[in-house]
Design a protein around this motif. Structure first.
Motif, mmCIF file in Angstrom:
data_model
loop_
_atom_site.group_PDB
_atom_site.id
_atom_site.type_symbol
_atom_site.label_atom_id
_atom_site.label_comp_id
_atom_site.label_asym_id
_atom_site.label_seq_id
_atom_site.Cartn_x
_atom_site.Cartn_y
_atom_site.Cartn_z
ATOM 1 N N SER A 41 0.482 -1.174 0.121
ATOM 2 C CA SER A 41 0.358 0.107 -0.047
ATOM 3 C C SER A 41 1.021 1.353 0.110
ATOM 4 C CB SER A 41 -0.942 0.193 1.573
ATOM 5 O OG SER A 41 -0.176 0.281 2.430
ATOM 6 N N GLY A 42 2.245 1.074 0.280
ATOM 7 C CA GLY A 42 2.705 2.372 0.281
ATOM 8 C C GLY A 42 2.389 2.851 1.498
ATOM 9 N N LEU A 43 2.735 2.266 2.545
ATOM 10 C CA LEU A 43 2.098 2.633 3.440
ATOM 11 C C LEU A 43 0.308 3.603 3.988
ATOM 12 C CD1 LEU A 43 5.559 3.104 5.457
ATOM 13 C CD2 LEU A 43 4.304 1.199 5.860
ATOM 14 N N SER A 44 -0.158 3.564 3.134
ATOM 15 C CA SER A 44 -1.217 4.007 2.717
ATOM 16 C C SER A 44 -2.601 3.285 3.538
ATOM 17 C CB SER A 44 -1.790 4.768 1.411
ATOM 18 O OG SER A 44 -3.119 4.938 1.347
ATOM 19 N N PRO A 45 -2.637 3.469 4.160
ATOM 20 C CA PRO A 45 -3.918 2.940 5.391
ATOM 21 C C PRO A 45 -5.153 2.941 4.586
ATOM 22 C CG PRO A 45 -3.564 4.749 6.431
ATOM 23 C CD PRO A 45 -2.530 4.866 5.374
ATOM 24 N N THR A 46 -5.882 3.787 3.968
ATOM 25 C CA THR A 46 -7.050 4.094 2.796
ATOM 26 C C THR A 46 -6.375 3.843 0.939
ATOM 27 O OG1 THR A 46 -5.982 7.148 2.220
ATOM 28 C CG2 THR A 46 -7.509 6.194 4.264
ATOM 29 N N GLY A 52 -11.238 -2.455 -5.601
ATOM 30 C CA GLY A 52 -11.496 -1.761 -4.724
ATOM 31 C C GLY A 52 -11.714 -2.709 -3.606
ATOM 32 N N ALA A 53 -11.646 -4.095 -3.676
ATOM 33 C CA ALA A 53 -11.846 -5.510 -2.794
ATOM 34 C C ALA A 53 -10.732 -5.751 -1.676
ATOM 35 C CB ALA A 53 -12.042 -6.597 -3.187
ATOM 36 N N CYS A 54 -9.411 -4.820 -1.907
ATOM 37 C CA CYS A 54 -8.151 -5.156 -1.207
ATOM 38 C C CYS A 54 -7.786 -3.942 -0.931
ATOM 39 C CB CYS A 54 -6.934 -5.657 -1.671
ATOM 40 S SG CYS A 54 -7.102 -6.915 -2.281
ATOM 41 N N ILE A 55 -8.140 -3.361 0.552
ATOM 42 C CA ILE A 55 -8.581 -2.570 1.427
ATOM 43 C C ILE A 55 -7.479 -2.048 2.146
ATOM 44 C CG2 ILE A 55 -9.903 -1.103 3.283
ATOM 45 C CD1 ILE A 55 -11.831 -3.305 2.002
ATOM 46 N N THR A 70 -15.496 -11.696 10.638
ATOM 47 C CA THR A 70 -16.691 -11.361 11.405
ATOM 48 C C THR A 70 -16.473 -12.621 12.428
ATOM 49 O OG1 THR A 70 -17.997 -11.566 8.827
ATOM 50 C CG2 THR A 70 -18.893 -12.709 11.191
ATOM 51 N N ALA A 71 -15.804 -13.071 12.049
ATOM 52 C CA ALA A 71 -15.293 -13.843 14.074
ATOM 53 C C ALA A 71 -14.477 -12.860 14.857
ATOM 54 C CB ALA A 71 -14.183 -15.230 13.337
ATOM 55 N N MET A 72 -13.676 -12.095 14.350
ATOM 56 C CA MET A 72 -13.266 -10.707 14.648
ATOM 57 C C MET A 72 -13.972 -9.424 15.389
ATOM 58 S SD MET A 72 -9.219 -11.321 12.731
ATOM 59 C CE MET A 72 -7.941 -9.948 13.949
ATOM 60 N N GLY A 73 -14.939 -9.370 14.562
ATOM 61 C CA GLY A 73 -15.862 -8.239 15.167
ATOM 62 C C GLY A 73 -15.730 -7.704 14.455
ATOM 63 N N ILE A 74 -15.027 -7.727 12.847
ATOM 64 C CA ILE A 74 -15.169 -6.655 11.905
ATOM 65 C C ILE A 74 -16.285 -7.037 11.165
ATOM 66 C CG2 ILE A 74 -13.627 -5.788 10.092
ATOM 67 C CD1 ILE A 74 -11.537 -7.328 12.240
ATOM 68 N N HIS A 75 -16.904 -6.258 10.296
ATOM 69 C CA HIS A 75 -18.150 -6.263 9.824
ATOM 70 C C HIS A 75 -18.722 -5.311 8.577
ATOM 71 C CE1 HIS A 75 -19.585 -8.971 13.057
ATOM 72 N NE2 HIS A 75 -19.045 -8.485 13.915
ATOM 73 N N THR A 76 -17.722 -4.527 8.399
ATOM 74 C CA THR A 76 -17.964 -3.732 7.231
ATOM 75 C C THR A 76 -16.246 -3.333 6.791
ATOM 76 O OG1 THR A 76 -17.678 -1.443 8.235
ATOM 77 C CG2 THR A 76 -20.045 -1.982 8.112
ATOM 78 N N PRO A 77 -16.184 -3.394 5.286
ATOM 79 C CA PRO A 77 -14.860 -3.507 4.353
ATOM 80 C C PRO A 77 -14.121 -1.268 5.042
ATOM 81 C CG PRO A 77 -16.375 -3.643 3.168
ATOM 82 C CD PRO A 77 -17.445 -3.157 4.567
ATOM 83 N N ASP A 78 -14.946 -0.456 5.322
ATOM 84 C CA ASP A 78 -14.520 0.424 5.999
ATOM 85 C C ASP A 78 -13.556 0.482 7.365
ATOM 86 O OD1 ASP A 78 -14.710 1.810 3.672
ATOM 87 O OD2 ASP A 78 -16.848 2.933 4.898
ATOM 88 N N GLN A 79 -13.921 -0.692 8.259
ATOM 89 C CA GLN A 79 -13.319 -0.958 9.213
ATOM 90 C C GLN A 79 -11.691 -0.911 8.914
ATOM 91 O OE1 GLN A 79 -16.519 -3.884 10.927
ATOM 92 N NE2 GLN A 79 -15.797 -3.201 13.085
ATOM 93 N N LEU A 80 -11.518 -1.747 7.512
ATOM 94 C CA LEU A 80 -9.671 -1.984 7.486
ATOM 95 C C LEU A 80 -9.259 -0.635 7.673
ATOM 96 C CD1 LEU A 80 -10.349 -5.729 5.224
ATOM 97 C CD2 LEU A 80 -9.245 -5.157 7.718
ATOM 98 N N LEU A 81 -10.086 -0.296 7.113
ATOM 99 C CA LEU A 81 -9.544 1.206 7.130
ATOM 100 C C LEU A 81 -8.525 2.086 8.271
ATOM 101 C CD1 LEU A 81 -11.471 3.160 4.717
ATOM 102 C CD2 LEU A 81 -9.972 2.245 3.678
ATOM 103 N N ASP A 82 -8.980 1.365 8.837
ATOM 104 C CA ASP A 82 -8.112 1.175 10.260
ATOM 105 C C ASP A 82 -6.994 0.952 10.699
ATOM 106 O OD1 ASP A 82 -6.997 1.452 13.790
ATOM 107 O OD2 ASP A 82 -9.325 2.481 13.999
ATOM 108 N N PRO A 83 -5.792 1.789 10.766
ATOM 109 C CA PRO A 83 -4.492 0.989 10.710
ATOM 110 C C PRO A 83 -4.207 0.236 11.702
ATOM 111 C CG PRO A 83 -3.810 3.367 11.254
ATOM 112 C CD PRO A 83 -5.172 2.802 10.705
ATOM 113 N N ILE A 84 -5.075 0.191 12.672
ATOM 114 C CA ILE A 84 -4.707 -1.180 13.734
ATOM 115 C C ILE A 84 -5.571 -2.501 13.715
ATOM 116 C CG2 ILE A 84 -5.356 -1.156 16.416
ATOM 117 C CD1 ILE A 84 -3.659 0.211 16.505
#
Length: 106
Positions: A41-46, A52-55, A70-84
């Motif tokens: 990603s070039g260290l880009s969290p966005t 658009g499928a790889c985030i 889902t097992a980790m409690g992540i339910h939307t793709p946008d949650q993957l924009l958070d670097p943590i």
């Protein structure tokens, strides 16, 4: 020396990204994880790839990894924009499959 505001923002953003990776990944894997995130990603969290499928930092494919997330409690793709969150999912994938989800060791 004077640094352009965009460069300052980018440096601050990269510092936060590196901190996120180091918080999640164990020290033995810091350099490889950072190298992988830089390649993906070039260290880009966005960053978005795969039409658009790889985030985010580690370019996590949301659909392919939906069950794990889902097992980790992540339910939307946008949650993957958070670097943590992205680093946490990537590390979990690494623990389960090594570097294979990204092709090979960075």
């Amino acid at each position: 020396p004077w640094v352009a505001p965009a460069a300052q923002a980018n440096q601050a953003g990269q510092s936060q990204v590196l901190t996120a990776i180091r918080q999640v990944w164990p020290a033995a894997h810091h350099e490889s994880a950072i190298r992988l995130a830089r390649l993906e990603s070039g260290l880009s969290p966005t960053a978005r790839g795969c039409a658009g499928a790889c985030i985010g930092l580690f370019q996590i494919h949301y659909t392919a990894n939906r069950r794990l997330m889902t097992a980790m409690g992540i339910h939307t793709p946008d949650q993957l924009l958070d670097p943590i969150v992205n680093s946490t999912v990537a590390y979990r994938m690494f623990r389960e499959s090594g570097w294979r989800p990204w092709g090979d060791q960075p």
